[in-house]
Design a protein around this motif. Structure first.
Motif, PDB file in Angstrom:
ATOM      1  N   ALA A 104       0.832  -1.211   0.000  1.00 15.36           N
ATOM      2  CA  ALA A 104       0.000   0.000   0.000  1.00 15.36           C
ATOM      3  C   ALA A 104       0.866   1.261   0.000  1.00 15.36           C
ATOM      4  CB  ALA A 104      -0.930  -0.007   1.206  1.00 15.36           C
ATOM      5  N   SER A 105       1.873   1.299   0.857  1.00 14.92           N
ATOM      6  CA  SER A 105       2.685   2.511   0.983  1.00 14.92           C
ATOM      7  C   SER A 105       3.555   2.756  -0.251  1.00 14.92           C
ATOM      8  CB  SER A 105       3.569   2.424   2.229  1.00 14.92           C
ATOM      9  OG  SER A 105       4.508   1.365   2.121  1.00 14.92           O
ATOM     10  N   GLU A 106       3.907   1.684  -0.975  1.00 17.30           N
ATOM     11  CA  GLU A 106       4.769   1.828  -2.145  1.00 17.30           C
ATOM     12  C   GLU A 106       3.991   1.852  -3.460  1.00 17.30           C
ATOM     13  OE1 GLU A 106       7.551  -1.369  -1.905  1.00 17.30           O
ATOM     14  OE2 GLU A 106       8.713  -0.462  -0.260  1.00 17.30           O
ATOM     15  N   TRP A 107       2.662   1.882  -3.377  1.00 19.30           N
ATOM     16  CA  TRP A 107       1.861   1.866  -4.601  1.00 19.30           C
ATOM     17  C   TRP A 107       2.169   3.102  -5.439  1.00 19.30           C
ATOM     18  CZ3 TRP A 107      -0.319  -2.252  -6.420  1.00 19.30           C
ATOM     19  CH2 TRP A 107      -1.220  -2.165  -7.473  1.00 19.30           C
ATOM     20  N   ALA A 108       2.280   2.908  -6.745  1.00 17.23           N
ATOM     21  CA  ALA A 108       2.724   3.980  -7.638  1.00 17.23           C
ATOM     22  C   ALA A 108       1.799   5.200  -7.609  1.00 17.23           C
ATOM     23  CB  ALA A 108       2.842   3.449  -9.069  1.00 17.23           C
ATOM     24  N   ILE A 109       0.499   4.963  -7.470  1.00 19.26           N
ATOM     25  CA  ILE A 109      -0.476   6.061  -7.427  1.00 19.26           C
ATOM     26  C   ILE A 109      -0.902   6.264  -5.984  1.00 19.26           C
ATOM     27  CG2 ILE A 109      -2.662   6.934  -8.302  1.00 19.26           C
ATOM     28  CD1 ILE A 109      -0.575   6.511 -10.454  1.00 19.26           C
ATOM     29  N   GLU A 110      -0.771   7.477  -5.489  1.00 13.93           N
ATOM     30  CA  GLU A 110      -1.158   7.752  -4.110  1.00 13.93           C
ATOM     31  C   GLU A 110      -2.668   7.955  -4.003  1.00 13.93           C
ATOM     32  OE1 GLU A 110       1.208  11.010  -2.685  1.00 13.93           O
ATOM     33  OE2 GLU A 110       2.888   9.677  -2.203  1.00 13.93           O
ATOM     34  N   THR A 111      -3.185   7.830  -2.795  1.00 17.83           N
ATOM     35  CA  THR A 111      -4.613   7.940  -2.552  1.00 17.83           C
ATOM     36  C   THR A 111      -5.032   9.409  -2.443  1.00 17.83           C
ATOM     37  OG1 THR A 111      -4.725   5.798  -1.425  1.00 17.83           O
ATOM     38  CG2 THR A 111      -6.450   7.404  -0.894  1.00 17.83           C
ATOM     39  N   PRO A 112      -6.118   9.810  -3.128  1.00 22.11           N
ATOM     40  CA  PRO A 112      -6.597  11.189  -3.018  1.00 22.11           C
ATOM     41  C   PRO A 112      -6.946  11.539  -1.572  1.00 22.11           C
ATOM     42  CG  PRO A 112      -7.635  10.080  -4.864  1.00 22.11           C
ATOM     43  CD  PRO A 112      -6.896   9.024  -4.079  1.00 22.11           C
ATOM     44  N   SER A 113      -6.646  12.752  -1.165  1.00 18.10           N
ATOM     45  CA  SER A 113      -6.885  13.188   0.208  1.00 18.10           C
ATOM     46  C   SER A 113      -7.177  14.686   0.208  1.00 18.10           C
ATOM     47  CB  SER A 113      -5.667  12.861   1.079  1.00 18.10           C
ATOM     48  OG  SER A 113      -5.897  13.219   2.421  1.00 18.10           O
ATOM     49  N   ILE A 114      -7.286  15.245   1.392  1.00 17.70           N
ATOM     50  CA  ILE A 114      -7.511  16.678   1.570  1.00 17.70           C
ATOM     51  C   ILE A 114      -6.445  17.228   2.516  1.00 17.70           C
ATOM     52  CG2 ILE A 114      -9.077  18.455   2.426  1.00 17.70           C
ATOM     53  CD1 ILE A 114     -10.065  17.199  -0.109  1.00 17.70           C
ATOM     54  N   ASN A 115      -5.823  18.304   2.122  1.00 22.86           N
ATOM     55  CA  ASN A 115      -4.846  18.948   2.988  1.00 22.86           C
ATOM     56  C   ASN A 115      -5.575  19.526   4.201  1.00 22.86           C
ATOM     57  OD1 ASN A 115      -3.057  20.869   4.206  1.00 22.86           O
ATOM     58  ND2 ASN A 115      -1.866  20.887   2.309  1.00 22.86           N
ATOM     59  N   PRO A 116      -5.279  19.035   5.413  1.00 20.13           N
ATOM     60  CA  PRO A 116      -6.021  19.494   6.597  1.00 20.13           C
ATOM     61  C   PRO A 116      -5.804  20.964   6.920  1.00 20.13           C
ATOM     62  CG  PRO A 116      -4.121  18.171   7.248  1.00 20.13           C
ATOM     63  CD  PRO A 116      -4.224  18.071   5.770  1.00 20.13           C
ATOM     64  N   GLU A 117      -4.741  21.560   6.417  1.00 21.60           N
ATOM     65  CA  GLU A 117      -4.455  22.960   6.730  1.00 21.60           C
ATOM     66  C   GLU A 117      -5.105  23.931   5.754  1.00 21.60           C
ATOM     67  OE1 GLU A 117      -0.247  23.335   6.910  1.00 21.60           O
ATOM     68  OE2 GLU A 117      -0.008  21.985   8.633  1.00 21.60           O
ATOM     69  N   THR A 118      -5.147  23.526   4.476  1.00 20.67           N
ATOM     70  CA  THR A 118      -5.692  24.441   3.468  1.00 20.67           C
ATOM     71  C   THR A 118      -7.038  24.004   2.919  1.00 20.67           C
ATOM     72  OG1 THR A 118      -4.582  23.300   1.650  1.00 20.67           O
ATOM     73  CG2 THR A 118      -3.348  25.020   2.794  1.00 20.67           C
ATOM     74  N   GLY A 119      -7.398  22.731   3.107  1.00 18.54           N
ATOM     75  CA  GLY A 119      -8.635  22.211   2.543  1.00 18.54           C
ATOM     76  C   GLY A 119      -8.543  21.909   1.066  1.00 18.54           C
TER      77      GLY A 119
END
Length: 289
Positions: A104-119
């Motif tokens: 999971a951590s080395e998967w070529a495509i990272e998981t979409p997320s939200i920056n907690p500081e800027t949104g």
């Protein structure tokens, strides 16, 4: 008065329907549809591979599933998503918890997320609880990267196609040169249908519905993937393994279903015998009356 009118209206609808059916049947017989290249040259899936999970007692070969996952990871994941499968599901095919975390951590495509500081939208390294991230941000991006074609999600592919496991295997090993291609009757495609020539950017494959795929042959030669268990990675072997893996993603509970089905059959047989014995015992003294 309302009932007779309603009856006549209904009778009229039935008459129109019967007339249209009759007229359509006459037209079909008198002027049958012209044969098409897809109808004359499309092939049904091969059945040259014996998969371990077929039949009522079939079970998955975990070694094969792990090899199939590696083929998906190194060949298919660049274009095709697996959005209904989580990384942690890989533990069910023999990977350890630590191996899953690493994958999971080395998967070529990272998981979409939200920056907690800027949104703002962001990405992060995947964790076992995440599902496999799509290689493209959206459909528009996917089509732009694939000459207008949309690579389908593979999670349920073997359920979405007739004879899905064999279909995937046949498709991956079915790319051939269109020039000189003949069907089982010995008819040559481009002589029978000159307009069926594969267009630019497409690839001929008789196992695909319309004979032409936007996807280039993904399995290009032997040793394209190195299997950890030392299995020789020929094109048929890779196709077989990834077809098995995609069968598992579509039916992860297949072995449980087989076990439950066997138990139900045994129960029904036992119950039938008990019922027959009870019937014989109850009516034993009453047959003469």
């Amino acid at each position: 008065m309302v009932r007779p009118i309603g009856f006549l209206v209904g009778l009229g609808f039935v008459g129109v329907l019967l007339w249209s059916l009759l007229w359509g049947a006459i037209a079909y017989v008198s002027e049958p549809p012209a044969p098409t290249a897809e109808h004359a040259f499309h092939k049904h899936p091969k059945h040259e591979v014996a998969f371990s999970f077929t039949g009522p007692f079939g079970k998955f070969d975990q070694g094969q599933l792990q090899r199939g996952f590696k083929v998906y990871k190194e060949v298919c994941a660049a274009c095709h998503s697996l959005r209904l499968v989580s990384f942690r599901d890989l533990q069910n095919i023999g990977f350890t918890e630590g191996q899953v975390k690493t994958i999971a951590s080395e998967w070529a495509i990272e998981t979409p997320s939200i920056n907690p500081e800027t949104g703002e939208p962001a990405t992060r390294k995947s964790i076992p609880a995440d599902r496999f991230p799509s290689p493209f941000a959206n459909e528009v991006a996917a089509r732009a990267a694939n000459a207008g074609a949309l690579p389908p999600d593979l999670s349920l592919m073997t359920k979405a196609r007739h004879d899905g496991t064999n279909y995937v295997y046949s498709l991956l090993t079915g790319y051939v040169d269109q020039k000189g291609y003949k069907n089982e009757k010995g008819e040559e495609l481009l002589k029978a249908f000159p307009d069926a020539k594969t267009g630019e950017g497409l690839h001929f494959n008789p196992y695909f519905a319309n004979l032409n795929l936007a996807m280039a042959p993904p399995l290009t030669g032997n040793d394209q993937v190195t299997f950890d268990d030392g299995t020789k990675s020929t094109v048929p072997q890779m196709a077989q393994d990834v077809a098995a893996f995609l069968t598992w993603t579509a039916e992860p509970k297949l072995e449980n279903r087989h076990s439950v089905g066997l138990g139900v059959i045994i129960f029904l047989l036992f119950f039938t015998v008990l019922t027959w014995m009870a019937y014989q015992n109850i009516w034993r003294d009453k047959k003469g009356h």
